[in-house]
Design a protein around this motif. Structure first.
Motif, PDB file in Angstrom:
ATOM      1  N   SER A  26       0.827  -1.207   0.000  1.00  0.00           N
ATOM      2  CA  SER A  26       0.000   0.000   0.000  1.00  0.00           C
ATOM      3  C   SER A  26       0.864   1.260   0.000  1.00  0.00           C
ATOM      4  O   SER A  26       0.444   2.297  -0.505  1.00  0.00           O
ATOM      5  CB  SER A  26      -0.949   0.005   1.189  1.00  0.00           C
ATOM      6  OG  SER A  26      -0.244   0.158   2.392  1.00  0.00           O
ATOM      7  N   TYR A  27       2.054   1.177   0.525  1.00  0.00           N
ATOM      8  CA  TYR A  27       2.973   2.318   0.478  1.00  0.00           C
ATOM      9  C   TYR A  27       3.684   2.432  -0.863  1.00  0.00           C
ATOM     10  O   TYR A  27       3.900   3.521  -1.374  1.00  0.00           O
ATOM     11  CB  TYR A  27       4.057   2.181   1.558  1.00  0.00           C
ATOM     12  CG  TYR A  27       3.673   2.766   2.871  1.00  0.00           C
ATOM     13  CD1 TYR A  27       3.835   4.111   3.138  1.00  0.00           C
ATOM     14  CD2 TYR A  27       3.133   1.964   3.871  1.00  0.00           C
ATOM     15  CE1 TYR A  27       3.475   4.639   4.356  1.00  0.00           C
ATOM     16  CE2 TYR A  27       2.777   2.481   5.085  1.00  0.00           C
ATOM     17  CZ  TYR A  27       2.950   3.824   5.319  1.00  0.00           C
ATOM     18  OH  TYR A  27       2.588   4.352   6.521  1.00  0.00           O
ATOM     19  N   LEU A  28       4.094   1.307  -1.403  1.00  0.00           N
ATOM     20  CA  LEU A  28       5.003   1.318  -2.541  1.00  0.00           C
ATOM     21  C   LEU A  28       4.351   1.007  -3.880  1.00  0.00           C
ATOM     22  O   LEU A  28       4.925   1.285  -4.933  1.00  0.00           O
ATOM     23  CB  LEU A  28       6.156   0.333  -2.276  1.00  0.00           C
ATOM     24  CG  LEU A  28       6.918   0.609  -0.978  1.00  0.00           C
ATOM     25  CD1 LEU A  28       7.895  -0.507  -0.689  1.00  0.00           C
ATOM     26  CD2 LEU A  28       7.617   1.953  -1.026  1.00  0.00           C
ATOM     27  N   ASN A  29       3.172   0.405  -3.861  1.00  0.00           N
ATOM     28  CA  ASN A  29       2.418   0.083  -5.077  1.00  0.00           C
ATOM     29  C   ASN A  29       3.228  -0.694  -6.107  1.00  0.00           C
ATOM     30  O   ASN A  29       3.053  -0.509  -7.306  1.00  0.00           O
ATOM     31  CB  ASN A  29       1.853   1.347  -5.728  1.00  0.00           C
ATOM     32  CG  ASN A  29       0.831   2.013  -4.854  1.00  0.00           C
ATOM     33  OD1 ASN A  29       0.081   1.359  -4.145  1.00  0.00           O
ATOM     34  ND2 ASN A  29       0.807   3.331  -4.879  1.00  0.00           N
ATOM     35  N   LYS A  96      -9.762 -12.133  -2.646  1.00  0.00           N
ATOM     36  CA  LYS A  96     -10.937 -11.767  -3.424  1.00  0.00           C
ATOM     37  C   LYS A  96     -11.866 -10.813  -2.673  1.00  0.00           C
ATOM     38  O   LYS A  96     -12.487  -9.941  -3.265  1.00  0.00           O
ATOM     39  CB  LYS A  96     -11.699 -13.020  -3.844  1.00  0.00           C
ATOM     40  CG  LYS A  96     -12.822 -12.763  -4.801  1.00  0.00           C
ATOM     41  CD  LYS A  96     -13.453 -14.050  -5.254  1.00  0.00           C
ATOM     42  CE  LYS A  96     -14.568 -13.744  -6.237  1.00  0.00           C
ATOM     43  NZ  LYS A  96     -15.169 -14.925  -6.777  1.00  0.00           N
ATOM     44  N   GLU A  97     -11.951 -10.950  -1.363  1.00  0.00           N
ATOM     45  CA  GLU A  97     -12.872 -10.108  -0.607  1.00  0.00           C
ATOM     46  C   GLU A  97     -12.495  -8.625  -0.640  1.00  0.00           C
ATOM     47  O   GLU A  97     -13.286  -7.766  -0.282  1.00  0.00           O
ATOM     48  CB  GLU A  97     -13.022 -10.587   0.839  1.00  0.00           C
ATOM     49  CG  GLU A  97     -11.755 -10.673   1.637  1.00  0.00           C
ATOM     50  CD  GLU A  97     -11.057 -12.026   1.524  1.00  0.00           C
ATOM     51  OE1 GLU A  97     -10.151 -12.261   2.324  1.00  0.00           O
ATOM     52  OE2 GLU A  97     -11.391 -12.829   0.648  1.00  0.00           O
ATOM     53  N   PHE A  98     -11.311  -8.294  -1.109  1.00  0.00           N
ATOM     54  CA  PHE A  98     -10.909  -6.895  -1.210  1.00  0.00           C
ATOM     55  C   PHE A  98     -11.486  -6.206  -2.443  1.00  0.00           C
ATOM     56  O   PHE A  98     -11.423  -4.996  -2.555  1.00  0.00           O
ATOM     57  CB  PHE A  98      -9.386  -6.747  -1.227  1.00  0.00           C
ATOM     58  CG  PHE A  98      -8.740  -7.090   0.081  1.00  0.00           C
ATOM     59  CD1 PHE A  98      -9.327  -6.764   1.281  1.00  0.00           C
ATOM     60  CD2 PHE A  98      -7.530  -7.748   0.105  1.00  0.00           C
ATOM     61  CE1 PHE A  98      -8.737  -7.075   2.485  1.00  0.00           C
ATOM     62  CE2 PHE A  98      -6.921  -8.059   1.306  1.00  0.00           C
ATOM     63  CZ  PHE A  98      -7.543  -7.730   2.499  1.00  0.00           C
ATOM     64  N   ASP A 106      -8.035   2.300  -2.962  1.00  0.00           N
ATOM     65  CA  ASP A 106      -7.277   3.106  -3.923  1.00  0.00           C
ATOM     66  C   ASP A 106      -7.256   4.568  -3.488  1.00  0.00           C
ATOM     67  O   ASP A 106      -6.222   5.235  -3.556  1.00  0.00           O
ATOM     68  CB  ASP A 106      -7.886   2.958  -5.316  1.00  0.00           C
ATOM     69  CG  ASP A 106      -7.061   3.639  -6.383  1.00  0.00           C
ATOM     70  OD1 ASP A 106      -5.820   3.464  -6.374  1.00  0.00           O
ATOM     71  OD2 ASP A 106      -7.654   4.337  -7.228  1.00  0.00           O
ATOM     72  N   LYS A 107      -8.382   5.067  -3.021  1.00  0.00           N
ATOM     73  CA  LYS A 107      -8.452   6.456  -2.548  1.00  0.00           C
ATOM     74  C   LYS A 107      -7.606   6.653  -1.294  1.00  0.00           C
ATOM     75  O   LYS A 107      -6.968   7.685  -1.129  1.00  0.00           O
ATOM     76  CB  LYS A 107      -9.898   6.856  -2.297  1.00  0.00           C
ATOM     77  CG  LYS A 107     -10.730   6.863  -3.554  1.00  0.00           C
ATOM     78  CD  LYS A 107     -11.609   8.064  -3.596  1.00  0.00           C
ATOM     79  CE  LYS A 107     -12.443   8.073  -4.843  1.00  0.00           C
ATOM     80  NZ  LYS A 107     -11.738   8.594  -5.990  1.00  0.00           N
ATOM     81  N   VAL A 108      -7.604   5.668  -0.416  1.00  0.00           N
ATOM     82  CA  VAL A 108      -6.765   5.748   0.787  1.00  0.00           C
ATOM     83  C   VAL A 108      -5.293   5.839   0.377  1.00  0.00           C
ATOM     84  O   VAL A 108      -4.534   6.631   0.923  1.00  0.00           O
ATOM     85  CB  VAL A 108      -6.999   4.534   1.719  1.00  0.00           C
ATOM     86  CG1 VAL A 108      -5.941   4.470   2.818  1.00  0.00           C
ATOM     87  CG2 VAL A 108      -8.390   4.580   2.319  1.00  0.00           C
ATOM     88  N   ARG A 152     -12.115  12.822   6.543  1.00  0.00           N
ATOM     89  CA  ARG A 152     -12.795  13.941   5.863  1.00  0.00           C
ATOM     90  C   ARG A 152     -12.351  14.046   4.409  1.00  0.00           C
ATOM     91  O   ARG A 152     -13.175  14.266   3.520  1.00  0.00           O
ATOM     92  CB  ARG A 152     -12.528  15.260   6.595  1.00  0.00           C
ATOM     93  CG  ARG A 152     -13.394  15.457   7.823  1.00  0.00           C
ATOM     94  CD  ARG A 152     -13.340  16.872   8.351  1.00  0.00           C
ATOM     95  NE  ARG A 152     -12.008  17.314   8.722  1.00  0.00           N
ATOM     96  CZ  ARG A 152     -11.426  17.089   9.897  1.00  0.00           C
ATOM     97  NH1 ARG A 152     -12.072  16.416  10.833  1.00  0.00           N
ATOM     98  NH2 ARG A 152     -10.208  17.521  10.145  1.00  0.00           N
ATOM     99  N   GLN A 153     -11.064  13.882   4.150  1.00  0.00           N
ATOM    100  CA  GLN A 153     -10.588  13.926   2.765  1.00  0.00           C
ATOM    101  C   GLN A 153     -11.181  12.794   1.934  1.00  0.00           C
ATOM    102  O   GLN A 153     -11.545  12.987   0.773  1.00  0.00           O
ATOM    103  CB  GLN A 153      -9.058  13.867   2.713  1.00  0.00           C
ATOM    104  CG  GLN A 153      -8.406  15.164   3.072  1.00  0.00           C
ATOM    105  CD  GLN A 153      -6.919  15.164   2.740  1.00  0.00           C
ATOM    106  OE1 GLN A 153      -6.405  14.277   2.067  1.00  0.00           O
ATOM    107  NE2 GLN A 153      -6.230  16.175   3.222  1.00  0.00           N
ATOM    108  N   LEU A 154     -11.286  11.619   2.528  1.00  0.00           N
ATOM    109  CA  LEU A 154     -11.896  10.494   1.824  1.00  0.00           C
ATOM    110  C   LEU A 154     -13.372  10.762   1.529  1.00  0.00           C
ATOM    111  O   LEU A 154     -13.862  10.462   0.440  1.00  0.00           O
ATOM    112  CB  LEU A 154     -11.765   9.202   2.637  1.00  0.00           C
ATOM    113  CG  LEU A 154     -10.390   8.573   2.679  1.00  0.00           C
ATOM    114  CD1 LEU A 154     -10.364   7.420   3.679  1.00  0.00           C
ATOM    115  CD2 LEU A 154      -9.977   8.089   1.307  1.00  0.00           C
TER     116      LEU A 154
END
Length: 163
Positions: A26-29, A96-98, A106-108, A152-154
């Motif tokens: 999630s940090y490095l993609n 799969k549940e993700f 993705d927004k996070v 709030r940004q999300l």
């Protein structure tokens, strides 16, 4: 006592590899970069486990090592690592549940690091705000502020899509 800490550490690492990889990704993609970051964090943890004063804080301590390693990796390479969407479902860590929450996830990931870290650790890794404060080395009230500012940004981001 140090041998028991080493045993606890190795059991903790082997039992939570998927969580560590998911956080690093999630940090490095990037699959390879995430695997490198996790491997480096594991090596650093195994080398420095004697510095762990209280074995009760093993989880917090290791996550701090991992987060710092991910941030150092990004700083070292100073470039955006592309998201490898074609590999997400082929990745052996894929769950799969993700799928249902992928847009939110993705927004996070697009949030600034100070908000992203708190949200990922709290909601995706089920950590308390106190644990997050210990991992990041910031004040508990700052963690709360960042969590709510990130939320709030999300919300603004998601409302923009609904309109």
């Amino acid at each position: 006592m140090k041998d028991s800490v080493y045993t606890q550490l190795t059991e903790y690492i082997t039992g939570n590899q998927n969580k560590f990889y998911r956080l690093a990704y999630s940090y490095l993609n990037n699959k390879e970069a995430a695997l490198d970051a996790v491997q480096n964090a594991v090596c650093k943890a195994l080398e420095n486990y004697p510095s762990l004063r209280n074995p009760d804080y093993l989880k917090t301590w290791f996550y701090r090592v991992l987060v710092n390693e991910c941030l150092a990796y990004r700083k070292k390479y100073r470039r955006e690592l592309p998201l490898e969407e074609e590999f997400i479902k082929e990745d052996f860590y894929y769950q799969k549940e993700f799928d249902a929450g992928y847009e939110l996830y993705d927004k996070v990931n697009k949030l600034p690091d100070k908000y992203k870290t708190v949200i990922l650790l709290h909601y995706y890794e089920d950590m308390t705000l106190k644990e997050i404060a210990d991992i990041t080395g910031i004040n508990l009230s700052t963690v709360k502020t960042r969590l709510y500012a990130g939320i709030r940004q999300l919300q603004k981001s998601l409302k923009g899509e609904l309109i």
